[in-house]
Design an enzyme around this catalytic site. Structure first.
Site, PDB file in Angstrom:
ATOM      1  N   ASP A 117       0.408  -1.536   0.214  1.00 47.03           N
ATOM      2  CA  ASP A 117      -0.001  -0.202  -0.046  1.00 47.03           C
ATOM      3  C   ASP A 117       0.784   0.812   0.046  1.00 47.03           C
ATOM      4  O   ASP A 117       0.614   2.413   0.312  1.00 47.03           O
ATOM      5  CB  ASP A 117      -0.644   0.062   1.644  1.00 47.03           C
ATOM      6  CG  ASP A 117      -2.277  -0.750   0.775  1.00 47.03           C
ATOM      7  OD1 ASP A 117      -2.840  -0.785  -0.321  1.00 47.03           O
ATOM      8  OD2 ASP A 117      -2.263  -1.867   1.613  1.00 47.03           O
ATOM      9  N   ASP A 182      -7.111  -3.808  -5.533  1.00 50.94           N
ATOM     10  CA  ASP A 182      -6.716  -2.372  -4.801  1.00 50.94           C
ATOM     11  C   ASP A 182      -5.677  -1.923  -4.857  1.00 50.94           C
ATOM     12  O   ASP A 182      -5.405  -0.824  -5.232  1.00 50.94           O
ATOM     13  CB  ASP A 182      -6.959  -2.067  -3.012  1.00 50.94           C
ATOM     14  CG  ASP A 182      -8.079  -3.312  -2.876  1.00 50.94           C
ATOM     15  OD1 ASP A 182      -8.712  -4.070  -2.932  1.00 50.94           O
ATOM     16  OD2 ASP A 182      -8.478  -3.002  -0.976  1.00 50.94           O
TER      17      ASP A 182
HETATM   18  N1  GLY Z   1      -7.156  -1.746  -0.066  1.00 51.42           N
HETATM   19  C1  GLY Z   1      -7.936  -1.268   1.121  1.00 51.42           C
HETATM   20  C2  GLY Z   1      -9.541  -0.921   0.828  1.00 51.42           C
HETATM   21  O1  GLY Z   1      -9.596  -0.524   0.719  1.00 51.42           O
HETATM   22  O2  GLY Z   1     -10.289  -1.460   1.743  1.00 51.42           O
END
Ligand code: GLY
Length: 405
Positions: A117, A182
């Site tokens: 992330d 994501d």
């Molecule tokens: N990237 C984690 C979420 O969207 O909850």
């Protein structure tokens, strides 16, 4: 409140009307009104986040208290990004100073390698700071972060591994190389790192990841799985499932929005029409599914069993609105602008936007983190506010006839 928008090259202008320049385009009342509310709400949140001289990162508000996250949490960059957007929307240097403080506490993230992330975390903070203020050293942070993210690239399947498969709850699922939709949101940082460094490795990793994701994550109706697990030695898909959705074969709402936004971004950096066409197909799924509510604020999962008695996810709506403004620019299709405008209207209503002084200072209510994990259900979330403000900026630029990027 109606004000005249007057935008200088440095983006700095003029919430208080102290800078003189020729009137350009009247900013939409809905933007002014949201900015006025955000000045008070986000101001309150920023004050509480810096109480006692310690900088903390607000993520949500529950049971009467703001919750804060450590710098290595995936949402750690959104509040700094929100502050940068407040600066962009108001021209008030106080916001820039706050944003810079909140950005630079994330310094260590550039070396973080244990999850994917870092694209969200560093691009929303340092990326916006660089764009708006050209702060020396920020490019280097972005390039170093791209190096860290690239350590997670697995050449056989051709993807960036999202999560480690041997730690936390992820370690209980029997995965080898889990990739979540994501992850498309982390690619912008890689494209930028190639621009800054001249090293095409980052660009090539981003393209490889996007191509394999486009090939493996989507069903015939163009809804997407949340997680695809790859075999590290053969590159084959081992399984497709969910972590945050209702079921393995359901359409987790925010995942669909990440896909729309992520593939649109890939089109912006590559010019490859396949990405834009793909984003449009996912958008078609989201907009045309019978479970999309009239106000365009999706339920947390399109297949949640008790619709209409299921929580909405405002964060999904905010991500979509921002993505649709960009899609409008690339396609000239008014539908995307009109749809984004309708989402902004919904989110600006008392159904979703908190009254001033409430909600701990967050702007928007009613987002969902992860129902399967029992985490952050029907609460404000810092990324909902971030993408909502981004959508307002994009709307403002489009209506002023200015380029988005
Ligand atoms: N990237 C984690 C979420 O969207 O909850």
């Amino acid at each position: 409140m109606i004000r005249i928008l007057c935008r200088s090259a440095a983006v700095a202008l003029v919430f208080a009307g102290s800078v003189a320049c020729a009137p350009a385009v009247r900013r939409a009342a809905i933007i002014d009104e949201n900015v006025a509310v955000a000045v008070r709400q986000i101001g309150m949140l920023a004050d509480s986040a810096e109480t006692g001289g310690v900088i903390r990162i607000p993520s949500t508000y529950k049971n009467g208290a703001v919750e804060y996250v450590p710098v290595d949490d995936w949402v750690s960059g959104f509040f700094a990004g929100t502050l940068w957007y407040m600066y962009e929307l108001t021209g008030d240097q106080t916001w820039a100073a706050r944003a810079q403080r909140h950005t630079e506490i994330l310094d260590s993230v550039q070396h973080l390698q244990w999850h994917h992330d870092v694209g969200f975390m560093i691009y929303d903070s340092y990326g916006n700071g660089l764009r708006l203020k050209h702060i020396p050293g920020y490019e280097d942070v972005i390039v170093q972060t791209a190096r860290s993210l690239s350590t997670r690239f697995r050449p056989v399947p051709g993807v960036i591994q999202s999560w480690d498969a041997d730690r936390g709850w992820q370690g209980t699922r029997g995965w080898q190389c889990p990739v979540i939709i994501d992850n498309m949101m982390n690619l912008e940082l890689l494209f930028k790192a190639t621009e800054f460094s001249g090293d095409s490795t980052f660009y090539n990793i981003a393209v490889s990841h996007a191509d394999r994701t486009m090939q493996e994550h989507f069903r015939d109706d163009c809804s997407c799985f949340h997680v695809v697990d790859y075999d590290l030695s053969t590159g084959q898909v081992r399984g497709r499932c969910t972590a945050q959705g209702y079921a393995d074969d359901s359409a987790w709402a925010r995942g669909q929005a990440w896909a729309v936004y992520g593939f649109t971004t890939c089109y912006r950096y590559t010019g490859d029409r396949r990405y834009l066409d793909h984003a449009r197909r996912v958008a078609d799924f989201m907009l045309n599914d019978p479970n999309m509510p009239d106000d365009l604020v999706p339920y947390w999962d399109y297949d949640a069993p008790n619709i209409p008695d299921e929580p909405r996810d405002v964060s999904t709506a905010a991500v979509l609105a921002s993505a649709f403004y960009e899609m409008y620019v690339h396609t000239d299709n008014e539908l995307y602008k009109q749809t984004a405008d309708r989402i902004v209207e919904s989110l600006s209503s008392p159904a979703y936007r908190a009254a001033v002084g409430e909600n701990g200072g967050f702007l928007l209510m009613h987002s969902v983190g992860s129902i399967p994990h029992g985490s952050n259900i029907d609460v404000p979330l810092n990324y909902a506010d971030y993408y909502f403000l981004e959508a307002l900026i994009r709307k403002q630029r489009i209506e002023a006839g200015e380029p988005l990027f």
